[in-house]
Write an enzyme that holds these catalytic residues in place. Structure first.
Site, mmCIF file in Angstrom:
data_model
loop_
_atom_site.group_PDB
_atom_site.id
_atom_site.type_symbol
_atom_site.label_atom_id
_atom_site.label_comp_id
_atom_site.label_asym_id
_atom_site.label_seq_id
_atom_site.Cartn_x
_atom_site.Cartn_y
_atom_site.Cartn_z
ATOM 1 N N ASP A 181 0.854 -1.194 0.000
ATOM 2 C CA ASP A 181 0.000 0.000 0.000
ATOM 3 C C ASP A 181 0.886 1.240 0.000
ATOM 4 O O ASP A 181 1.907 1.305 0.687
ATOM 5 C CB ASP A 181 -0.908 -0.002 1.233
ATOM 6 C CG ASP A 181 -2.051 0.985 1.095
ATOM 7 O OD1 ASP A 181 -3.202 0.550 0.933
ATOM 8 O OD2 ASP A 181 -1.791 2.211 1.145
ATOM 9 N N ASN A 185 -13.026 -3.371 2.142
ATOM 10 C CA ASN A 185 -14.082 -2.364 2.204
ATOM 11 C C ASN A 185 -14.979 -2.473 0.972
ATOM 12 O O ASN A 185 -14.489 -2.690 -0.142
ATOM 13 C CB ASN A 185 -13.471 -0.965 2.269
ATOM 14 C CG ASN A 185 -12.757 -0.709 3.575
ATOM 15 O OD1 ASN A 185 -13.253 -1.080 4.634
ATOM 16 N ND2 ASN A 185 -11.594 -0.078 3.516
ATOM 17 N N GLU A 240 -12.338 3.426 -1.372
ATOM 18 C CA GLU A 240 -11.917 4.553 -2.214
ATOM 19 C C GLU A 240 -11.548 4.147 -3.637
ATOM 20 O O GLU A 240 -11.657 4.956 -4.543
ATOM 21 C CB GLU A 240 -10.730 5.270 -1.568
ATOM 22 C CG GLU A 240 -11.139 6.035 -0.323
ATOM 23 C CD GLU A 240 -10.074 6.996 0.155
ATOM 24 O OE1 GLU A 240 -10.416 8.149 0.435
ATOM 25 O OE2 GLU A 240 -8.895 6.576 0.229
ATOM 26 N N VAL A 241 -11.058 2.920 -3.793
ATOM 27 C CA VAL A 241 -10.642 2.482 -5.130
ATOM 28 C C VAL A 241 -11.644 1.432 -5.622
ATOM 29 O O VAL A 241 -11.840 0.404 -4.958
ATOM 30 C CB VAL A 241 -9.211 1.891 -5.106
ATOM 31 C CG1 VAL A 241 -8.811 1.421 -6.500
ATOM 32 C CG2 VAL A 241 -8.216 2.925 -4.580
ATOM 33 N N HIS A 261 -10.092 -5.029 -3.554
ATOM 34 C CA HIS A 261 -8.783 -5.241 -2.942
ATOM 35 C C HIS A 261 -8.986 -5.718 -1.511
ATOM 36 O O HIS A 261 -9.865 -5.238 -0.803
ATOM 37 C CB HIS A 261 -7.923 -3.965 -2.965
ATOM 38 C CG HIS A 261 -8.639 -2.735 -2.543
ATOM 39 N ND1 HIS A 261 -9.579 -2.107 -3.332
ATOM 40 C CD2 HIS A 261 -8.567 -1.991 -1.401
ATOM 41 C CE1 HIS A 261 -10.039 -1.049 -2.704
ATOM 42 N NE2 HIS A 261 -9.453 -0.956 -1.525
ATOM 43 N N HIS A 309 -7.019 -5.833 1.979
ATOM 44 C CA HIS A 309 -5.881 -5.310 2.738
ATOM 45 C C HIS A 309 -5.343 -6.417 3.636
ATOM 46 O O HIS A 309 -6.122 -7.103 4.305
ATOM 47 C CB HIS A 309 -6.308 -4.168 3.658
ATOM 48 C CG HIS A 309 -6.875 -2.959 2.983
ATOM 49 N ND1 HIS A 309 -6.163 -1.794 2.813
ATOM 50 C CD2 HIS A 309 -8.098 -2.724 2.452
ATOM 51 C CE1 HIS A 309 -6.915 -0.889 2.224
ATOM 52 N NE2 HIS A 309 -8.104 -1.429 1.994
#
Ligand code: 5GP
Length: 125
Positions: free
Chosen positions: A39, A97, A105-106, A110, A112
């Site tokens: 990240d 998320n 946000e993206v 993804h 994490h």
């Protein structure tokens, strides 16, 4: 800005650009189904993102539309990345998320991986 995970996939997103090789990333794992990289703004001593190679907005989109092979490949890749980093013994946290309330946000799925310190109890704040 958080994204609306009900919207169609937008292939101008930053992780799509990393997958196409248009932007650099500090890659730690790459196979047919997944790419993993550090990240850019780590929230733990070790903070890796694992993304599927396919065009999926979120966990919701992926779980609904991805093939069994893509799902198996991606889930196995997440575990492999953690094992390769030696994280099973000390432990690690996974987070994906999805959408507005989670502050995704993206708009490319993804997961994490957070590790490298005692992460404390999971807090939803
Ligand atoms: P989200 O809030 O969508 O779950 O997490 C997006 C993550 O992507 C954030 O942790 C952020 O630091 C990371 N990120 C955003 N842009 C880039 C980038 O260009 N390169 C890398 N490696 N990470 C990024």
């Amino acid at each position: 800005m958080p994204i609306d995970a009900t919207q169609p996939y937008d292939d101008s997103n930053i992780f799509a650009r990393i997958l196409r090789g248009e932007l650099p990333s500090k890659t730690v794992y790459d196979d047919e189904f997944a790419l993993a990289f550090h990240d850019i703004n780590p929230q733990a001593p070790l903070h890796i993102l694992v993304i599927p190679k396919g065009a999926y907005v979120s966990w919701d989109d992926f779980s609904a539309r991805a093939s069994d092979a893509e799902i198996a490949g991606f889930v196995r890749a997440v575990g492999q990345v953690a094992r390769d980093a030696g994280l099973v013994e000390p432990g690690y946290r996974l987070l994906a998320n999805t959408g507005l309330d989670s502050h995704q946000e993206v708009p490319h799925l993804h997961v994490h991986i957070f590790a490298g310190r005692k992460l404390g109890p999971m807090l939803a704040r």
